[in-house]
Design a protein around this motif. Structure first.
Motif, PDB file in Angstrom:
ATOM      1  N   THR A  18       1.183  -1.309   0.134  1.00  0.00           N
ATOM      2  CA  THR A  18      -0.221  -0.053  -0.117  1.00  0.00           C
ATOM      3  C   THR A  18       1.015   1.326  -0.188  1.00  0.00           C
ATOM      4  O   THR A  18       0.533   2.302  -1.029  1.00  0.00           O
ATOM      5  CB  THR A  18      -0.373  -0.007   1.448  1.00  0.00           C
ATOM      6  OG1 THR A  18      -0.918  -1.562   1.082  1.00  0.00           O
ATOM      7  CG2 THR A  18      -1.528   1.163   1.194  1.00  0.00           C
ATOM      8  N   GLU A  19       2.055   1.265   0.929  1.00  0.00           N
ATOM      9  CA  GLU A  19       2.761   2.621   0.830  1.00  0.00           C
ATOM     10  C   GLU A  19       3.200   2.374  -0.631  1.00  0.00           C
ATOM     11  O   GLU A  19       3.677   3.505  -1.118  1.00  0.00           O
ATOM     12  CB  GLU A  19       3.758   2.369   1.851  1.00  0.00           C
ATOM     13  CG  GLU A  19       3.735   1.991   3.632  1.00  0.00           C
ATOM     14  CD  GLU A  19       3.261   3.275   3.629  1.00  0.00           C
ATOM     15  OE1 GLU A  19       3.549   4.430   2.967  1.00  0.00           O
ATOM     16  OE2 GLU A  19       2.128   4.207   4.198  1.00  0.00           O
ATOM     17  N   LEU A  20       3.701   1.447  -1.260  1.00  0.00           N
ATOM     18  CA  LEU A  20       4.388   1.424  -2.646  1.00  0.00           C
ATOM     19  C   LEU A  20       3.360   1.510  -3.297  1.00  0.00           C
ATOM     20  O   LEU A  20       3.586   2.864  -4.541  1.00  0.00           O
ATOM     21  CB  LEU A  20       5.178  -0.215  -2.822  1.00  0.00           C
ATOM     22  CG  LEU A  20       5.418  -0.278  -4.455  1.00  0.00           C
ATOM     23  CD1 LEU A  20       7.030   0.514  -4.251  1.00  0.00           C
ATOM     24  CD2 LEU A  20       5.925  -1.371  -5.012  1.00  0.00           C
ATOM     25  N   GLU A  21       2.241   1.948  -3.441  1.00  0.00           N
ATOM     26  CA  GLU A  21       1.078   2.393  -4.474  1.00  0.00           C
ATOM     27  C   GLU A  21       1.110   3.777  -4.104  1.00  0.00           C
ATOM     28  O   GLU A  21       1.397   5.043  -4.992  1.00  0.00           O
ATOM     29  CB  GLU A  21       0.115   1.319  -4.313  1.00  0.00           C
ATOM     30  CG  GLU A  21      -0.830   2.401  -5.593  1.00  0.00           C
ATOM     31  CD  GLU A  21      -2.108   1.612  -5.220  1.00  0.00           C
ATOM     32  OE1 GLU A  21      -2.604   0.639  -4.765  1.00  0.00           O
ATOM     33  OE2 GLU A  21      -3.355   1.878  -6.332  1.00  0.00           O
ATOM     34  N   LEU A  22       1.577   4.358  -2.541  1.00  0.00           N
ATOM     35  CA  LEU A  22       1.430   5.944  -2.060  1.00  0.00           C
ATOM     36  C   LEU A  22       2.687   6.523  -3.050  1.00  0.00           C
ATOM     37  O   LEU A  22       2.390   7.633  -3.573  1.00  0.00           O
ATOM     38  CB  LEU A  22       0.949   5.613  -0.539  1.00  0.00           C
ATOM     39  CG  LEU A  22      -0.174   5.053  -0.535  1.00  0.00           C
ATOM     40  CD1 LEU A  22      -0.221   5.547   1.056  1.00  0.00           C
ATOM     41  CD2 LEU A  22      -1.371   6.689  -0.191  1.00  0.00           C
TER      42      LEU A  22
END
Lengths: 92, 185
Positions: B17-21
């Motif tokens: 999810t952090e990678l997507e952000l």
């Protein structure tokens, strides 16, 4: 055709939009690479097996060298006192 | 609010999810930098993909010495160079391939400039300038593109190239000197 160009003209290049669905492909690639990775236990097992094989090979090599050294020593002693080192009784 | 280092640490632990952000905030920089470097949409898209896969895999290596933005610029430039090297090697397959070449002195042969961000009214001029920039050694090309198109400061370029500000000054001056001869006839 113009003959003079200015480097500053590069500032006119417009930023372009990122194509959609690239992140989905990134996630798929990460998952694919993760599934291809060898489990850690397997890797440790393989390393252990290779090291055992290496140790066995080295000890075998060292032992065979020691045997050949001992053999040459006994042969030279027998030759010095004029005895035969072979089991051959008849010279054919 | 999560800071850059925390975000990267979470990514290193496998937080997608952090990678997507991170992707949402930095994909445009990566895509456009790669686009300026390789001048081809398909190639730039592949580089964009590879950069974020590499960021995910190597997130643990980010120590926070440089800013996240310059780190991502660095990864993008390295990926673009690797991609061009790979393409060039594929073209030369079967012929002599020098193994001990410096990355900095590489000059890649980009046959066609296909950049959709170039406006029609100055297409001819920008394409001509781009072709001349492509003839420069890698480090000079990187410095001039980051300075002129991305508008990075010399300090930021130095961080991206992992060199000193003085070295960047020298690179830019050498590149400008070479281009001046080619661009003004």
């Amino acid at each position: 055709m113009r003959s003079n160009y200015n480097l500053e003209e590069l500032r006119e290049i417009r930023p372009i939009e990122v194509p959609s669905f690239v992140f989905t492909r990134i996630e798929a690639q990460i998952e694919k690479e993760e599934s291809l990775e060898m489990p850690r236990q397997w890797a440790w097992g393989l390393t252990l097996a290779c090291s055992i094989l290496l140790v066995v090979n080295i000890s075998f090599f060292v032992n065979s060298n020691e045997n050949s050294v001992a053999q040459t020593e006994s042969t030279s002693l027998l030759e010095a006192v004029g005895l035969e080192s072979s089991n051959q009784l008849y010279y054919e | 609010m999560v800071n850059d280092l925390e975000r990267i640490q979470r990514i290193a632990k496998g937080d997608k999810t952090e990678l997507e952000l991170l992707y949402n905030t930095h994909s445009s920089i990566v895509y456009n930098t790669a686009m300026n470097y390789v001048q081809n949409e398909q190639d730039a898209e592949e580089i964009l993909q590879d950069v974020f896969v590499n960021v995910y895999k190597n997130a643990g290596k980010f120590k926070g010495n440089a800013s996240l933005k310059t780190w991502i610029y660095r990864v993008t430039i390295n990926e673009s160079i690797n991609y061009l090297r790979y393409k060039q090697r594929k073209k030369r397959f079967g012929f002599h391939i020098p193994l001990l070449t410096s990355r900095d002195s590489d000059v890649f042969n980009i046959s066609e400039v296909r950049h959709p961000g170039i406006l029609l009214e100055n297409k001819e001029a920008v394409e001509y300038i781009m072709k001349e920039i492509n003839k420069l050694p890698n480090n000079q090309k990187t410095a001039i593109l980051l300075k002129t198109i991305d508008g990075l400061s010399q300090k930021e370029i130095a961080e991206v190239l992992e060199t000193s500000v003085k070295a960047v000054e020298a690179l830019l001056s050498r590149a400008r000197k070479k281009l001046k001869i080619k661009l003004i006839n």
